[in-house]
Design an enzyme around this catalytic site. Sequence first.
Site, PDB file in Angstrom:
ATOM      1  N   ALA A  60       0.841  -1.201   0.000  1.00 17.85           N
ATOM      2  CA  ALA A  60       0.000   0.000   0.000  1.00 17.85           C
ATOM      3  C   ALA A  60       0.878   1.254   0.000  1.00 17.85           C
ATOM      4  O   ALA A  60       2.030   1.203   0.431  1.00 17.85           O
ATOM      5  CB  ALA A  60      -0.894  -0.017   1.231  1.00 17.85           C
ATOM      6  N   GLY A  99       0.699  -5.178   0.923  1.00 15.73           N
ATOM      7  CA  GLY A  99      -0.419  -5.271  -0.021  1.00 15.73           C
ATOM      8  C   GLY A  99      -0.006  -5.903  -1.346  1.00 15.73           C
ATOM      9  O   GLY A  99      -0.825  -6.531  -2.027  1.00 15.73           O
ATOM     10  N   GLU A 102      -0.267  -9.425  -0.763  1.00 18.62           N
ATOM     11  CA  GLU A 102      -1.702  -9.764  -0.668  1.00 18.62           C
ATOM     12  C   GLU A 102      -2.313  -9.902  -2.060  1.00 18.62           C
ATOM     13  O   GLU A 102      -3.060 -10.838  -2.345  1.00 18.62           O
ATOM     14  CB  GLU A 102      -2.434  -8.714   0.176  1.00 18.62           C
ATOM     15  CG  GLU A 102      -2.209  -8.978   1.672  1.00 18.62           C
ATOM     16  CD  GLU A 102      -2.599  -7.840   2.575  1.00 18.62           C
ATOM     17  OE1 GLU A 102      -2.396  -6.676   2.176  1.00 18.62           O
ATOM     18  OE2 GLU A 102      -3.107  -8.111   3.678  1.00 18.62           O
ATOM     19  N   GLU A 122       4.207  -4.997   7.512  1.00 17.44           N
ATOM     20  CA  GLU A 122       3.266  -4.054   8.137  1.00 17.44           C
ATOM     21  C   GLU A 122       3.543  -3.819   9.621  1.00 17.44           C
ATOM     22  O   GLU A 122       3.377  -2.691  10.102  1.00 17.44           O
ATOM     23  CB  GLU A 122       1.819  -4.552   7.969  1.00 17.44           C
ATOM     24  CG  GLU A 122       1.238  -4.331   6.589  1.00 17.44           C
ATOM     25  CD  GLU A 122       1.545  -5.456   5.610  1.00 17.44           C
ATOM     26  OE1 GLU A 122       2.494  -6.217   5.870  1.00 17.44           O
ATOM     27  OE2 GLU A 122       0.848  -5.565   4.590  1.00 17.44           O
TER      28      GLU A 122
HETATM   29  C1  TC6 Z   1       0.571  -2.291   3.339  1.00 12.39           C
HETATM   30  O1  TC6 Z   1       0.911  -2.760   2.285  1.00 12.39           O
HETATM   31  C2  TC6 Z   1      -0.745  -2.482   3.936  1.00 12.39           C
HETATM   32  C3  TC6 Z   1      -1.700  -3.121   3.277  1.00 12.39           C
HETATM   33  C4  TC6 Z   1      -3.057  -3.281   3.838  1.00 12.39           C
HETATM   34  C5  TC6 Z   1      -3.946  -2.132   3.491  1.00 12.39           C
HETATM   35  C6  TC6 Z   1      -5.383  -2.350   3.919  1.00 12.39           C
HETATM   36  N1  TC6 Z   1       4.568   3.554  -0.137  1.00 12.39           N
HETATM   37  O2  TC6 Z   1      13.382   2.289   0.703  1.00 12.39           O
HETATM   38  P1  TC6 Z   1      13.756   3.007  -0.541  1.00 12.39           P
HETATM   39  C7  TC6 Z   1       9.320   5.089  -1.242  1.00 12.39           C
HETATM   40  S1  TC6 Z   1       1.645  -1.305   4.220  1.00 12.39           S
HETATM   41  C8  TC6 Z   1       5.007   4.765  -0.504  1.00 12.39           C
HETATM   42  O3  TC6 Z   1      14.666   4.158  -0.411  1.00 12.39           O
HETATM   43  P2  TC6 Z   1      15.009   0.586  -1.503  1.00 12.39           P
HETATM   44  C9  TC6 Z   1      10.372   5.512  -0.232  1.00 12.39           C
HETATM   45  O4  TC6 Z   1       9.844   6.434   0.691  1.00 12.39           O
HETATM   46  C10 TC6 Z   1       3.093  -1.210   3.226  1.00 12.39           C
HETATM   47  N2  TC6 Z   1       6.313   5.033  -0.735  1.00 12.39           N
HETATM   48  O5  TC6 Z   1      14.332   2.018  -1.662  1.00 12.39           O
HETATM   49  C11 TC6 Z   1      11.415   6.134  -1.150  1.00 12.39           C
HETATM   50  O6  TC6 Z   1      10.954   7.427  -1.497  1.00 12.39           O
HETATM   51  P3  TC6 Z   1      12.010   8.597  -1.748  1.00 12.39           P
HETATM   52  C12 TC6 Z   1       3.907  -2.426   3.370  1.00 12.39           C
HETATM   53  C13 TC6 Z   1       7.172   4.024  -0.605  1.00 12.39           C
HETATM   54  O7  TC6 Z   1      15.303   0.115  -2.857  1.00 12.39           O
HETATM   55  C14 TC6 Z   1      11.346   5.265  -2.411  1.00 12.39           C
HETATM   56  O8  TC6 Z   1      10.069   4.630  -2.348  1.00 12.39           O
HETATM   57  N3  TC6 Z   1       5.135  -2.273   2.609  1.00 12.39           N
HETATM   58  C15 TC6 Z   1       6.772   2.744  -0.236  1.00 12.39           C
HETATM   59  O9  TC6 Z   1      16.117   0.646  -0.495  1.00 12.39           O
HETATM   60  C16 TC6 Z   1      12.411   4.202  -2.473  1.00 12.39           C
HETATM   61  O10 TC6 Z   1      12.399   3.474  -1.252  1.00 12.39           O
HETATM   62  C17 TC6 Z   1       6.271  -1.824   3.154  1.00 12.39           C
HETATM   63  O11 TC6 Z   1       6.349  -1.547   4.313  1.00 12.39           O
HETATM   64  C18 TC6 Z   1       5.399   2.525  -0.009  1.00 12.39           C
HETATM   65  N4  TC6 Z   1       4.927   1.312   0.328  1.00 12.39           N
HETATM   66  O12 TC6 Z   1      13.906  -0.360  -0.834  1.00 12.39           O
HETATM   67  C19 TC6 Z   1       7.426  -1.736   2.213  1.00 12.39           C
HETATM   68  N5  TC6 Z   1       7.862   1.946  -0.168  1.00 12.39           N
HETATM   69  O13 TC6 Z   1      12.869   8.146  -2.877  1.00 12.39           O
HETATM   70  C20 TC6 Z   1       8.196  -0.482   2.468  1.00 12.39           C
HETATM   71  C21 TC6 Z   1       8.906   2.706  -0.507  1.00 12.39           C
HETATM   72  O14 TC6 Z   1      11.152   9.795  -2.014  1.00 12.39           O
HETATM   73  N6  TC6 Z   1       9.274  -0.277   1.538  1.00 12.39           N
HETATM   74  N7  TC6 Z   1       8.498   3.971  -0.780  1.00 12.39           N
HETATM   75  O15 TC6 Z   1      12.772   8.703  -0.455  1.00 12.39           O
HETATM   76  C22 TC6 Z   1      10.445  -0.925   1.609  1.00 12.39           C
HETATM   77  O16 TC6 Z   1      10.662  -1.795   2.422  1.00 12.39           O
HETATM   78  C23 TC6 Z   1      11.533  -0.466   0.671  1.00 12.39           C
HETATM   79  O17 TC6 Z   1      11.205   0.814   0.234  1.00 12.39           O
HETATM   80  C24 TC6 Z   1      11.729  -1.371  -0.563  1.00 12.39           C
HETATM   81  C25 TC6 Z   1      12.735  -0.663  -1.519  1.00 12.39           C
HETATM   82  C26 TC6 Z   1      12.318  -2.709  -0.114  1.00 12.39           C
HETATM   83  C27 TC6 Z   1      10.444  -1.582  -1.297  1.00 12.39           C
END
Ligand code: TC6
Length: 719
Positions: A60, A99, A102, A122
């Site tokens: 998400a 998500g 999911e 999450e």
């Molecule tokens: C969910 O899914 C809930 C679902 C249920 C709903 C009902 N959204 O980490 P990096 C941005 S909760 C928006 O530097 P990497 C990040 O801020 C979600 N933005 O890169 C950064 O922006 P910037 C569960 C996001 O290669 C850029 O992308 N998912 C999101 O070292 C690059 O990110 C997570 O918790 C996002 N979801 O790692 C996953 N993700 O460039 C969270 C990243 O402006 N993300 N951004 O600074 C990660 O773990 C890591 O970002 C990665 C990539 C492994 C995807």
Amino acid sequence: MVDYRVDNQFAVLEINNPPVNALSSDVTIGLYDGILKALQDDSVQAVIIIGKGKVFCAGADITAFSKPIKGLGITDVGHAIESSSKPVISAVYGVALGGGLEIALFCHYRISDKKAKFGFPEVQLGLLPGAEGTIRLPRLTGLPVAMEIITSGRQLGAQEAVKYGIVDKIVENDLLQEAKTFATSIIGKPLDSLRLRTKKVKNADLVDKYYDDALKEVKRKYKGLIAPVSCLKTIRGSAKLPYDAAAQLERSLFTELITSSQSAALRYSFFAERSAAKWRLPNGASSANTKPGTVGSAAVIGAGTMGSGIAVCLLRAGIPVTLVEQNEKLLKAAQTNIDQIFRGSVQLGKMTLEKRQECLRMLQGTAQLEKVKDVDIVIEAIFENLKLKQEVFAKLDKICKPTAFLCSNTSTLDIDKIASATSRPDKVAGTHFFAPAHIMRLVENVYGSKTSPETVATVMELGRKIGKVSVLSKTCDGFIANRMNKIGVEAVYLVEEGASPYDIDQIMEDFGMSMGVFKVLDLSGLDVGWRIRQEQAKALGVNLTAETKYLNAERYCSLPDKLYELGRNGIKTGRGWYRYDPANPRKPIPDLDVLDIIQTHCQNLGIKRREITAQEVIERCLYATINEGFKILEENVAEKPSDIDVIWQYGFAFPRYRGGPMFYASQVGLRKVFERICYYHATFPYSKHWLPSDLLRKLASSTDEIPINQWMNNWSSKL
Ligand code: TC6
């Protein structure tokens, strides 16, 4: 946001939302419309969902969680996928997280690249997988595995994902082409048994036992966090309730979590960490417009505990290190120490034997400073003494090539004064590692008035390369971290006024700090603080005694000196603020003798002790620290409050679910924090750290609470 195309008998839905294909409302609408279109198109026999760019989908859109929900939810898309009469295959490379996973679990089949990673992170955002992930994963993996994966938030490799049935097949070649080949092989096969909704949870009758065991583990491992417990509750629901009722329970617990202060703090922390890498100097130079220099080799000067730890970090990242010590004996000891660290990593499975050998090959020890002449960067880690450091920097300046960057691991000393010993102050910076350097993830990089943007970019990039979280600070006494930390100072005053050190530690640990301050003092040794205070007194021409109540017009408490003089140096002498059983030296035991020493100290000085509440302990320790944090912002020592919070999380184990001291202040309310600081300033006029910050005063005077990301827009030093 989702590119739709039909290729022979396949509809390809390509998620195209850079940088990580997060599920924004445009993406969910695109996926939903794509499925409907494919169902209506008679030429389409199967649907493939794939991601454009580096990843399948990172879940998400976290930025949207604090805004009102609009458009279709992930579950709406998921239900459309699952009920599709045509097979839907997800083709995963990079990551399928939250998500994103999911969505993949709603598909009938999942194939992946061998390097793909899967997970439900999450919990790290204070949430649970709220698009039926907690109900669907147990149907695939069984309850204990689902409980572990969801409560830990860890990422699984493709092989492990196959083992648990999350992935049907790992493919070697072009992913889309492989997906089409795979799809061809399953077209026409029945889909019913592939819809997870229809599957039973294995061993559902044992769920209470699994739940109790997992709950014990979660409470031990993730103390204070509410999300992992909520995850377990919904997983239990998946086994006990019909599918839709379990989904309803999941939704209601997700709603509770998303509005919790813990989730707000954890989401803030996610972006704070990423934002620390985006630095900007007062002259406008920034990470966006400055290129770092090349670092292909390094030298570390001083091979004590710190220097050795820094060398380990560089070697692990593939950077050859020349390690300099005064003599062969010290060098040998350091090399043994470094190898022991590598051996430990091999034993823990964190490093291969080959990697250890490669690291050792890249390490060169020498007692001759001249040997560093060709390296790209030098990190000095000698004794914390300005004169000594200046001498070393003057020598380095003569020896090193003109392009070399010269850095100091000082934790407090003025970078400008160190740089002044060289003819290249533009190439001098601080790289303050935290002990133990090979474990702690924080590096506080420090720039002086002459440090060039290229040097800043280089040390920030080096931090990233060696796997650290780098935060930038302007030079000042103690930089951000050590200047701001007032917990120890106030804690000692509180003991003098009536609190027990053991109660203070317990209160701060209940707040979420991983270790109380008196335990930390015992760990680092009471001799360290004693020596610093003696130096300060000497510089002021004062003789410290048990009766000293003021030093340099500041309140002074001589209790720690008393303990040191009684030989209570902390863990290393078996006694400090606590006592230690030699058989178990890691476990501090409260000591009645210490309480007697405190009592006598107070009687001798005529201090009337009083009852001290937990609230006062929190306020005195944290608000004093927060007040200094605002002064650090006022003076542009830190560029933004989130940088300060990242330092506290990684440098002082401040609970991430509270965001950091600055975020905590924003949650308490700045007006309230300011009022209490004013109160303590009036009560303790001899503690300069209670003098209220001007920036805090200004923000607190606003009628509306100003959000933390706008504090600096509201600050001008010309009040
Ligand atoms: C969910 O899914 C809930 C679902 C249920 C709903 C009902 N959204 O980490 P990096 C941005 S909760 C928006 O530097 P990497 C990040 O801020 C979600 N933005 O890169 C950064 O922006 P910037 C569960 C996001 O290669 C850029 O992308 N998912 C999101 O070292 C690059 O990110 C997570 O918790 C996002 N979801 O790692 C996953 N993700 O460039 C969270 C990243 O402006 N993300 N951004 O600074 C990660 O773990 C890591 O970002 C990665 C990539 C492994 C995807």
